[in-house]
Design a protein around this motif. Structure first.
Motif, PDB file in Angstrom:
ATOM      1  N   UNK A 158      53.556  -9.581  20.233  1.00  0.00           N
ATOM      2  CA  UNK A 158      55.009  -9.602  20.383  1.00  0.00           C
ATOM      3  C   UNK A 158      55.422 -10.547  21.509  1.00  0.00           C
ATOM      4  N   UNK A 159      54.701 -10.490  22.613  1.00  0.00           N
ATOM      5  CA  UNK A 159      55.027 -11.376  23.729  1.00  0.00           C
ATOM      6  C   UNK A 159      54.851 -12.849  23.335  1.00  0.00           C
ATOM      7  N   UNK A 160      53.779 -13.162  22.611  1.00  0.00           N
ATOM      8  CA  UNK A 160      53.549 -14.545  22.183  1.00  0.00           C
ATOM      9  C   UNK A 160      54.649 -15.024  21.250  1.00  0.00           C
ATOM     10  N   UNK A 161      55.129 -14.150  20.387  1.00  0.00           N
ATOM     11  CA  UNK A 161      56.227 -14.524  19.499  1.00  0.00           C
ATOM     12  C   UNK A 161      57.503 -14.794  20.296  1.00  0.00           C
ATOM     13  N   UNK A 162      57.761 -13.981  21.292  1.00  0.00           N
ATOM     14  CA  UNK A 162      58.938 -14.195  22.138  1.00  0.00           C
ATOM     15  C   UNK A 162      58.812 -15.508  22.918  1.00  0.00           C
ATOM     16  N   UNK A 163      57.591 -15.817  23.372  1.00  0.00           N
ATOM     17  CA  UNK A 163      57.367 -17.083  24.066  1.00  0.00           C
ATOM     18  C   UNK A 163      57.670 -18.260  23.141  1.00  0.00           C
ATOM     19  N   UNK A 169      63.967 -22.528  21.413  1.00  0.00           N
ATOM     20  CA  UNK A 169      65.390 -22.501  21.768  1.00  0.00           C
ATOM     21  C   UNK A 169      65.705 -23.332  23.008  1.00  0.00           C
ATOM     22  N   UNK A 170      64.816 -23.294  23.999  1.00  0.00           N
ATOM     23  CA  UNK A 170      65.132 -23.874  25.300  1.00  0.00           C
ATOM     24  C   UNK A 170      64.347 -25.141  25.636  1.00  0.00           C
ATOM     25  N   UNK A 171      63.301 -25.432  24.865  1.00  0.00           N
ATOM     26  CA  UNK A 171      62.501 -26.639  25.074  1.00  0.00           C
ATOM     27  C   UNK A 171      61.834 -26.690  26.447  1.00  0.00           C
ATOM     28  N   UNK A 172      61.546 -25.555  27.035  1.00  0.00           N
ATOM     29  CA  UNK A 172      60.888 -25.506  28.333  1.00  0.00           C
ATOM     30  C   UNK A 172      59.817 -24.421  28.323  1.00  0.00           C
ATOM     31  N   UNK A 173      58.946 -24.464  29.327  1.00  0.00           N
ATOM     32  CA  UNK A 173      57.902 -23.465  29.468  1.00  0.00           C
ATOM     33  C   UNK A 173      58.519 -22.069  29.602  1.00  0.00           C
ATOM     34  N   UNK A 182      61.980 -10.616  26.510  1.00  0.00           N
ATOM     35  CA  UNK A 182      62.635  -9.686  25.597  1.00  0.00           C
ATOM     36  C   UNK A 182      64.141  -9.757  25.716  1.00  0.00           C
ATOM     37  N   UNK A 183      64.640  -9.800  26.944  1.00  0.00           N
ATOM     38  CA  UNK A 183      66.087  -9.839  27.156  1.00  0.00           C
ATOM     39  C   UNK A 183      66.714 -11.100  26.564  1.00  0.00           C
ATOM     40  N   UNK A 184      65.981 -12.201  26.615  1.00  0.00           N
ATOM     41  CA  UNK A 184      66.534 -13.475  26.167  1.00  0.00           C
ATOM     42  C   UNK A 184      66.344 -13.751  24.681  1.00  0.00           C
ATOM     43  N   UNK A 185      65.250 -13.238  24.093  1.00  0.00           N
ATOM     44  CA  UNK A 185      64.869 -13.699  22.756  1.00  0.00           C
ATOM     45  C   UNK A 185      64.760 -12.616  21.680  1.00  0.00           C
ATOM     46  N   UNK A 186      64.538 -11.379  22.058  1.00  0.00           N
ATOM     47  CA  UNK A 186      64.331 -10.352  21.042  1.00  0.00           C
ATOM     48  C   UNK A 186      65.671  -9.893  20.464  1.00  0.00           C
ATOM     49  N   UNK A 187      65.789  -9.825  19.130  1.00  0.00           N
ATOM     50  CA  UNK A 187      67.023  -9.316  18.527  1.00  0.00           C
ATOM     51  C   UNK A 187      67.378  -7.933  19.074  1.00  0.00           C
TER      52      UNK A 187
END
Length: 256
Positions: A158-163, A169-173, A182-187
């Protein structure tokens, strides 16, 4: 964590004396840095070190890693700065995670110089491929035709998918803390299920198993497919360049 942190710092000082090295940077990696350690999680300590300049002038190949302790409590290992910089040139995602760790045991002015140039060598596509490949391998190894699974690889997936979502989305590390990802990417509709998964991981042993969560499974599968499509449509354009890293290597090792 103050007591264990002090013990780790003492161990790192002992490694420096024993191996005749300078540790430039040391941090926690793995589940403790990510924010979902189990009660029996060990301490995954990673460090970057340099040796006296004469070491790098020898004709024969030299060992470029140190494995210093591996037991139920500690997993301590390090990379020579030359190996680290070569991997930075390849945009190895693991070293970007070390650099972003929220738990740092040692840092130096030499490390600060390395950290300042790291973003110049970040590759979006290599990172996506790295995280997606690990997820797919985990799915085959730990999840195929199983209704109960270990929560460690479950949360890793799950963490790798969020990464991956963060990178696309952000084009950065991406940051390494699970809560931030999770706060930024998880539905929003999956956050409660993810929270349940995290609490289960934190409360049971590393090898214990539990039931899968269907909506999390579907999300992981969808992100894996999305990343594969993204990689098919995009190609790496930036060539590898050594000039900056060569200058940095000479400076950090004291050759110039």
């Amino acid at each position: 964590m103050t007591e264990i942190s002090n013990q780790i710092k003492i161990k790192l000082s002992e490694i420096e004396r024993k191996e005749n090295i300078q540790i430039l940077y040391a941090c926690e990696s793995g589940s403790r840095a990510w924010g979902f350690a189990s009660p029996d999680s060990d301490y995954d300590v990673r460090f970057v070190y340099s040796r006296p300049v004469e070491f790098y002038l020898k004709l024969e190949n030299q060992k470029d890693t140190l494995e210093c302790e591996l037991n139920e409590v500690y997993d301590i290992s390090g990379w020579d700065v030359k190996k680290f910089l070569l991997q930075l040139n390849k945009s190895n995602p693991s070293i970007f995670e070390w650099a972003a760790s929220p738990i740092v045991y040692k840092t130096t002015k030499e490390w600060n110089e390395i950290a300042q140039v790291m973003n110049n060598h970040f590759s979006k596509l290599k990172s996506l491929h790295h995280y997606n490949s690990i997820t797919k391998n985990n799915l085959k190894r730990f999840f195929a035709e199983k209704t109960e699974v270990r929560y460690k690889p479950y949360l890793y997936n799950l963490r790798q998918c969020l990464a991956c979502q963060w990178i696309m989305k952000k084009n950065i590390q991406p940051p390494i803390e699970f809560d931030v990802l999770q706060a930024a990417c998880l539905p929003e509709e999956l956050k409660e299920s993810a929270g349940i998964l995290v609490e289960r991981k934190k409360s049971i042993g590393e090898k214990e198993t539990g039931l899968r969560i269907r909506e999390i499974d579907l999300y992981i599968d969808s992100v894996v497919s999305e990343v594969e499509e993204y990689l098919k449509k995009n190609a790496e354009k930036k060539p590898s360049e050594y000039d900056e890293l060569n200058r940095l290597f000479l400076k950090v090792t004291g050759y110039r």
